[in-house]
Motif scaffolding. Structure first.
Motif, PDB file in Angstrom:
ATOM      1  N   LEU A   1      41.268  25.203  52.668  1.00 27.69           N
ATOM      2  CA  LEU A   1      41.677  24.017  51.920  1.00 27.69           C
ATOM      3  C   LEU A   1      40.542  23.498  51.036  1.00 27.69           C
ATOM      4  N   ALA A   2      39.326  23.526  51.572  1.00 28.01           N
ATOM      5  CA  ALA A   2      38.179  23.073  50.777  1.00 28.01           C
ATOM      6  C   ALA A   2      37.980  23.955  49.546  1.00 28.01           C
ATOM      7  N   TRP A   3      38.148  25.256  49.715  1.00 23.60           N
ATOM      8  CA  TRP A   3      38.013  26.179  48.570  1.00 23.60           C
ATOM      9  C   TRP A   3      39.085  25.904  47.526  1.00 23.60           C
ATOM     10  N   ALA A   4      40.317  25.684  47.971  1.00 27.82           N
ATOM     11  CA  ALA A   4      41.409  25.427  47.028  1.00 27.82           C
ATOM     12  C   ALA A   4      41.208  24.101  46.297  1.00 27.82           C
ATOM     13  N   LEU A   5      40.808  23.055  47.025  1.00 29.95           N
ATOM     14  CA  LEU A   5      40.586  21.753  46.394  1.00 29.95           C
ATOM     15  C   LEU A   5      39.431  21.816  45.394  1.00 29.95           C
ATOM     16  N   ALA A   6      38.359  22.527  45.752  1.00 23.94           N
ATOM     17  CA  ALA A   6      37.219  22.646  44.840  1.00 23.94           C
ATOM     18  C   ALA A   6      37.604  23.415  43.581  1.00 23.94           C
ATOM     19  N   ARG A   7      38.374  24.465  43.747  1.00 23.07           N
ATOM     20  CA  ARG A   7      38.809  25.257  42.593  1.00 23.07           C
ATOM     21  C   ARG A   7      39.725  24.437  41.676  1.00 23.07           C
ATOM     22  N   LEU A   8      40.471  23.514  42.252  1.00 17.66           N
ATOM     23  CA  LEU A   8      41.394  22.707  41.471  1.00 17.66           C
ATOM     24  C   LEU A   8      40.692  21.554  40.756  1.00 17.66           C
ATOM     25  N   THR A   9      39.735  20.919  41.411  1.00 13.07           N
ATOM     26  CA  THR A   9      39.131  19.698  40.854  1.00 13.07           C
ATOM     27  C   THR A   9      37.834  19.935  40.097  1.00 13.07           C
ATOM     28  N   ARG A  10      37.158  21.064  40.345  1.00  8.60           N
ATOM     29  CA  ARG A  10      35.871  21.288  39.675  1.00  8.60           C
ATOM     30  C   ARG A  10      35.991  21.324  38.148  1.00  8.60           C
ATOM     31  N   PRO A  11      36.941  22.067  37.552  1.00  9.42           N
ATOM     32  CA  PRO A  11      37.045  22.056  36.074  1.00  9.42           C
ATOM     33  C   PRO A  11      37.383  20.675  35.510  1.00  9.42           C
ATOM     34  N   ARG A  12      38.247  19.940  36.187  1.00 12.68           N
ATOM     35  CA  ARG A  12      38.604  18.608  35.699  1.00 12.68           C
ATOM     36  C   ARG A  12      37.400  17.671  35.748  1.00 12.68           C
ATOM     37  N   MET A  13      36.596  17.799  36.794  1.00 13.17           N
ATOM     38  CA  MET A  13      35.413  16.954  36.883  1.00 13.17           C
ATOM     39  C   MET A  13      34.413  17.297  35.785  1.00 13.17           C
ATOM     40  N   ARG A  14      34.283  18.578  35.460  1.00 14.20           N
ATOM     41  CA  ARG A  14      33.372  18.975  34.377  1.00 14.20           C
ATOM     42  C   ARG A  14      33.844  18.434  33.035  1.00 14.20           C
ATOM     43  N   ASP A  15      35.145  18.485  32.796  1.00 14.17           N
ATOM     44  CA  ASP A  15      35.669  17.921  31.551  1.00 14.17           C
ATOM     45  C   ASP A  15      35.389  16.421  31.477  1.00 14.17           C
ATOM     46  N   TRP A  16      35.527  15.736  32.597  1.00 16.50           N
ATOM     47  CA  TRP A  16      35.230  14.307  32.623  1.00 16.50           C
ATOM     48  C   TRP A  16      33.748  14.046  32.383  1.00 16.50           C
ATOM     49  N   MET A  17      32.892  14.907  32.930  1.00 16.48           N
ATOM     50  CA  MET A  17      31.450  14.746  32.729  1.00 16.48           C
ATOM     51  C   MET A  17      31.068  14.955  31.270  1.00 16.48           C
ATOM     52  N   HIS A  18      31.739  15.884  30.580  1.00 15.07           N
ATOM     53  CA  HIS A  18      31.440  16.121  29.169  1.00 15.07           C
ATOM     54  C   HIS A  18      31.801  14.917  28.302  1.00 15.07           C
ATOM     55  N   SER A  19      32.715  14.094  28.770  1.00 15.18           N
ATOM     56  CA  SER A  19      33.142  12.927  27.982  1.00 15.18           C
ATOM     57  C   SER A  19      32.225  11.722  28.189  1.00 15.18           C
ATOM     58  N   LEU A  20      31.285  11.813  29.113  1.00 13.25           N
ATOM     59  CA  LEU A  20      30.407  10.681  29.396  1.00 13.25           C
ATOM     60  C   LEU A  20      29.328  10.587  28.328  1.00 13.25           C
ATOM     61  N   GLU A  21      29.068   9.384  27.852  1.00  8.02           N
ATOM     62  CA  GLU A  21      28.035   9.146  26.853  1.00  8.02           C
ATOM     63  C   GLU A  21      27.226   7.922  27.260  1.00  8.02           C
ATOM     64  N   GLY A  22      25.927   8.026  27.050  1.00  5.68           N
ATOM     65  CA  GLY A  22      25.045   6.907  27.343  1.00  5.68           C
ATOM     66  C   GLY A  22      24.649   6.787  28.801  1.00  5.68           C
ATOM     67  N   TRP A  23      25.017   7.759  29.634  1.00  7.64           N
ATOM     68  CA  TRP A  23      24.638   7.717  31.040  1.00  7.64           C
ATOM     69  C   TRP A  23      23.193   8.179  31.195  1.00  7.64           C
ATOM     70  N   ALA A  24      22.513   7.645  32.198  1.00 10.42           N
ATOM     71  CA  ALA A  24      21.149   8.072  32.482  1.00 10.42           C
ATOM     72  C   ALA A  24      21.144   9.530  32.969  1.00 10.42           C
ATOM     73  N   LYS A  25      20.007  10.201  32.727  1.00  6.07           N
ATOM     74  CA  LYS A  25      19.922  11.619  33.081  1.00  6.07           C
ATOM     75  C   LYS A  25      20.052  11.830  34.585  1.00  6.07           C
ATOM     76  N   TRP A  26      19.482  10.923  35.385  1.00  8.29           N
ATOM     77  CA  TRP A  26      19.532  11.120  36.828  1.00  8.29           C
ATOM     78  C   TRP A  26      20.974  10.996  37.342  1.00  8.29           C
TER      79      TRP A  26
END
Length: 439
Positions: A42-67
């Motif tokens: 289940l952990a593998w399936a959930l990670a495979r499903l949510t990891r790309p969406r989280m990366r797309d959300w991270m690419h949309s972030l602007e002005g966030w600190a590097k840390w």
């Protein structure tokens, strides 16, 4: 490590693995193993499903600190482990509600605890900046966690201590090396964090000059990292008396091969102490003209107007002639020379020149420009025009050019001529140039 010791270590591992497998093959334990395998899936399936969406959300972030972005990236990489920890603890809680016997959920609790500690180690070791040291420290803590919760820590420590190199009274074991890497990694990381925090506060202190700020930071770094190295080696039982011989050898090497390096280091300390140059100063050294970007232990970084960065050894700043345009104050005087025809009134020329220079941006009016006659030339009356600026970092050639252009426009508007050399050629009677009698 002797062959007998290797065989003993292999036998220890085989016995522990056999005992672990025999415990897992019990019916009550097999059910827990199946539940854990289900959590892994289940952990593998959930990670495979949510990891790309989280990366797309991270690419949309602007002005966030590097840390913060680095933390999100680490979470994205460890999503499968995070999901497994959550699912395994949920499974443990459900099993404790259904069965009141601890043995029915012991394996799940053990694996969930180990997974949680492994996850925490992955986040904590990110504080170590050096990649190689971070990887080694992470794997060591992971292995130590597994051995600790499985009850194999003491036996593993004994085996590592037996694997040692001995020469006379000197003995170096794998256990000592592991402890040294762990302690040194923790102390050096702590020293880096303290140094960065203190450096930020020192740089915000307006009571200290920029050069003193750099000196205090450098001294603090040397002391903290040196103390971390000394305490780390002493904590694991390393004999430091041999460093006396090593320091003597280093001294001989410095005397022969590292004279320039030591000279630059000492010159750097002198520069920081006497405050002759500091970050932001505009200097000229030979053909190099620019402002100081940073003071290093071996060199000074000077950035020129064309974007080039020169790394000038500290020794050159001590022994060479350096023009510091902003050492004691920011006022810089510039001189330009020009000439006008003898037919123009010098009083009008001086007044027009001063008014033209005063109208140029960056030229100070609080220290008004002055214009003087410096000589009577063959074809012109020669003048010098002097004016002041306070921003040499903005360039010197461009401000001179702007003043010359203002003079050109002002002289043209007031019918003031700028002469140039002229020659008259007179032909004497009976002379011939470039001709010869025809045959």
């Amino acid at each position: 490590m002797s062959f007998e010791g290797l065989r003993e270590a292999l036998g220890f591992v085989l016995l522990r693995v056999e005992a672990l497998l025999s415990n897992l093959l019990l019916p009550s334990r097999l059910a827990q193993v199946a539940i854990l395998l289900l959590c892994v899936g289940l952990a593998w399936a959930l990670a495979r499903l949510t990891r790309p969406r989280m990366r797309d959300w991270m690419h949309s972030l602007e002005g966030w600190a590097k840390w913060r972005l680095r933390l999100l990236l680490l979470v994205n990489r460890r999503l499968q482990l995070i999901y497994f920890v959550l699912l395994s603890w949920i499974a443990f809680a459900v099993m404790r509600l259904i069965f009141f016997f601890p043995s029915r959920s012991y394996i799940i609790e053990l694996v969930a605890t180990i997974a949680l500690v492994l996850l925490l180690v992955a986040f904590i070791t990110r504080l170590v900046r050096n990649h190689a040291l971070r990887v080694v420290l992470r794997w060591f803590l992971w292995i130590y966690t597994i051995l600790y919760y499985l009850g194999w820590r003491d036996e593993a420590a004994t085996l590592l201590d037996r694997a040692a190199f001995e020469s006379g009274d000197f003995r170096l074991s794998l256990l000592t090396l592991v402890k040294a890497m762990l302690v040194l990694g923790a102390l050096l990381t702590l020293a880096r964090i303290v140094t960065q925090t203190s450096s930020a506060r020192i740089k915000r202190d307006d009571d200290l000059s920029p050069s003193m700020q750099v000196l205090v930071v450098k001294v603090m770094q040397i002391l903290l990292y040196g103390a971390a190295l000394f305490i780390g080696l002493k904590a694991v039982g390393v004999d430091l008396t041999g460093l006396a011989v090593l320091s003597g050898a280093i001294g001989v090497g410095l005397g022969f091969g590292l004279q320039k390096v030591v000279s630059n280091l000492v010159s750097g300390v002198i520069i920081l102490l006497d405050k002759s140059v500091k970050p932001g100063d505009v200097i000229s050294l030979g053909e190099t003209f620019g402002w100081i970007n940073a003071l290093g232990a071996r060199y000074v970084s000077v950035v020129t107007r064309d974007g080039k960065e020169y790394l000038i050894p500290n020794e050159d700043l001590i022994t060479g002639q350096v023009v510091n345009w902003s050492h004691s104050n920011e006022f810089v005087r510039l001189d330009i020379y020009f000439g006008t025809a003898y037919a123009n009134d010098p009083h009008i020329v001086r007044r027009v020149a001063i008014e033209a220079a005063s109208a140029v941006d960056r030229v100070l009016t609080t220290r008004a420009p002055v214009c003087h006659i410096v000589g009577f030339g063959d074809s012109s009356v020669d003048y010098i025009l002097r004016f002041w600026i306070t921003d040499p970092t903005g360039g010197l050639t461009n401000i001179r050019g702007n003043v010359y252009l203002a003079l050109w426009d002002a002289f043209k508007a007031n019918d003031i001529s700028i002469p140039f050399p002229q020659r008259e050629v007179k032909m004497l009677e009976g002379s011939q140039i470039g001709t010869r009698p025809l045959d």
